[in-house]
Design an enzyme around this catalytic site. Structure first.
Site, PDB file in Angstrom:
ATOM      1  N   PHE A  91      14.265  23.677   0.355  1.00 44.70           N
ATOM      2  CA  PHE A  91      13.449  22.666  -0.313  1.00 44.70           C
ATOM      3  C   PHE A  91      13.718  22.771  -1.808  1.00 44.70           C
ATOM      4  CE2 PHE A  91      10.521  23.334   3.482  1.00 44.70           C
ATOM      5  CZ  PHE A  91      11.003  22.214   4.141  1.00 44.70           C
ATOM      6  N   TYR A 142      10.096  27.265  -7.032  1.00 49.06           N
ATOM      7  CA  TYR A 142      11.432  26.886  -6.546  1.00 49.06           C
ATOM      8  C   TYR A 142      12.493  27.818  -7.140  1.00 49.06           C
ATOM      9  CZ  TYR A 142      15.885  24.465  -6.448  1.00 49.06           C
ATOM     10  OH  TYR A 142      17.219  24.182  -6.305  1.00 49.06           O
ATOM     11  N   ASP A 176      10.011  20.931 -18.204  1.00 51.23           N
ATOM     12  CA  ASP A 176      11.358  20.473 -18.566  1.00 51.23           C
ATOM     13  C   ASP A 176      11.814  21.097 -19.887  1.00 51.23           C
ATOM     14  OD1 ASP A 176      12.272  18.801 -16.576  1.00 51.23           O
ATOM     15  OD2 ASP A 176      11.440  16.976 -17.457  1.00 51.23           O
TER      16      ASP A 176
END
Ligand code: UDP
Length: 322
Positions: A75, A140, A282
């Site tokens: 994922f 992640y 970001d």
């Protein structure tokens, strides 16, 4: 035979095609949660398998004589990983341990693993080389870093041969437009820009215009998916003499605004944009030092021009099959 785990996904499907074109025999395994069955080249065998279903993995390895694994199955939505880390650690970490253990049981000792520049976290300097500290800022990235460390432990203890490829921003589609990028939901800049141009979306939001970059928008390193595919084949060929981690990027930074201008030039149409606040997590600027991959693999990205990369994505966007 090469096993491509997650071969129905974006980078996996392009790598499968590249391996087949190079004369390899390929079996693709995928749980089809995010992958597309139509993305799998008809010359490959296909097997429905899931990393969390050990029996499905054992069946796969008992059915095919597998020489090496290319492992994409993961994922990869940063936002979702923040909201549901358990899903990410289960699939990306526990699932990979299951795969490694089944490989060991069947005496398969070679793996090329999809890692990511998200393992570096907030960059301390650019370009980012492989020795840059790895301090991922979301589950992640942490799930991918955990696997890198597990691979190294398995190498030391059991003689596993591995190469972990840390992708920067995968972009573009196959030159013949037979396959391409298709995510649900779509979160990536280039497909979103192209969908704003075709009218499938009203606008593309530019996340932040006040970054410390020349035009105020984020800078990323866009690497063509076929260059990534090539690097996987070269990595498979290198596993007998090298184990470790390599950056895969173009080594060039391109801003969000520059991507939009390139897409407008390629399509000949205006892209409707809207200015939006920064997206959480970001960094301003990410691009790769790619020299180690070039040295170890003898790899050189073939796509060096943003418009050429976007042209392949545009051709796919206009004729997409899935
Ligand atoms: N981005 C944007 N608008 C969007 C999607 C992305 O401005 O709708 C920006 C994002 O902030 C980042 C760059 O485009 O700087 C690339 O984002 P993407 O999600 O494609 O890849 P990431 O760098 O997050 O892996």
């Amino acid at each position: 035979m090469i096993l491509v785990m997650g071969g129905a996904g974006y980078i996996g499907s392009h790598t499968t095609k590249h391996l087949l074109d190079s004369g390899c025999e390929v079996v693709v395994a995928d749980n089809l949660v995010y992958g597309h069955r139509q993305a799998v080249d008809a010359r490959a065998r296909f097997c429905h398998a899931d990393l969390l279903d050990i029996f499905s993995l054992q069946t796969l390895f008992a059915t095919y004589h597998i020489d090496a694994v290319v492992h994409f199955a993961a994922f990869a939505y940063v936002g979702e990983s923040m909201a549901d880390p358990a899903k990410y650690y289960a699939n990306n970490v526990v699932g990979t341990i299951n795969l490694l253990n089944v490989m060991q049981a069947f005496r398969v000792e070679k793996i090329v693993f999809s890692s990511t520049c998200a393992t570096y976290g907030e960059p301390l300097h650019t370009p980012i080389d492989e020795r840059h500290p790895q301090l991922p800022i979301n589950p992640y990235g942490r799930s991918k870093l955990a696997v890198e460390q597990i691979l190294e432990d398995y190498r030391r203890a059991y003689g596993l041969k591995y190469i972990a490829l840390r992708y920067f921003n995968a972009a573009g589609c196959s030159a013949d437009a037979s396959m391409g990028e298709s995510h649900t939901p779509e979160t990536h800049l280039i497909p979103l820009v192209l969908k704003a141009i075709t009218g499938e979306r009203d606008v593309v939001k530019i996340f932040g215009t006040d970054y410390d970059t020349p035009d105020g928008t984020c800078i990323r390193d866009y690497i063509h998916v076929e260059d990534l595919a090539l690097a996987h084949r070269l990595a498979l060929e290198k596993l007998d003499s090298f184990s470790g981690c390599l950056n895969l990027g173009a080594g060039v930074g391109t801003s969000v605004r520059e991507v939009i201008v390139a897409a407008e030039n390629v399509s000949g149409q205006k892209c409707p944009v809207e200015y939006a606040p920064r997206r959480e997590g970001d960094p301003a600027k990410l691009f790769a030092d790619k020299r180690k991959a070039e040295e170890i693999l003898g790899w050189k990205p073939r796509y060096t021009d943003m418009e050429d990369i976007i042209r392949t994505a545009w051709n796919w966007e206009k004729s997409r099959k899935f």
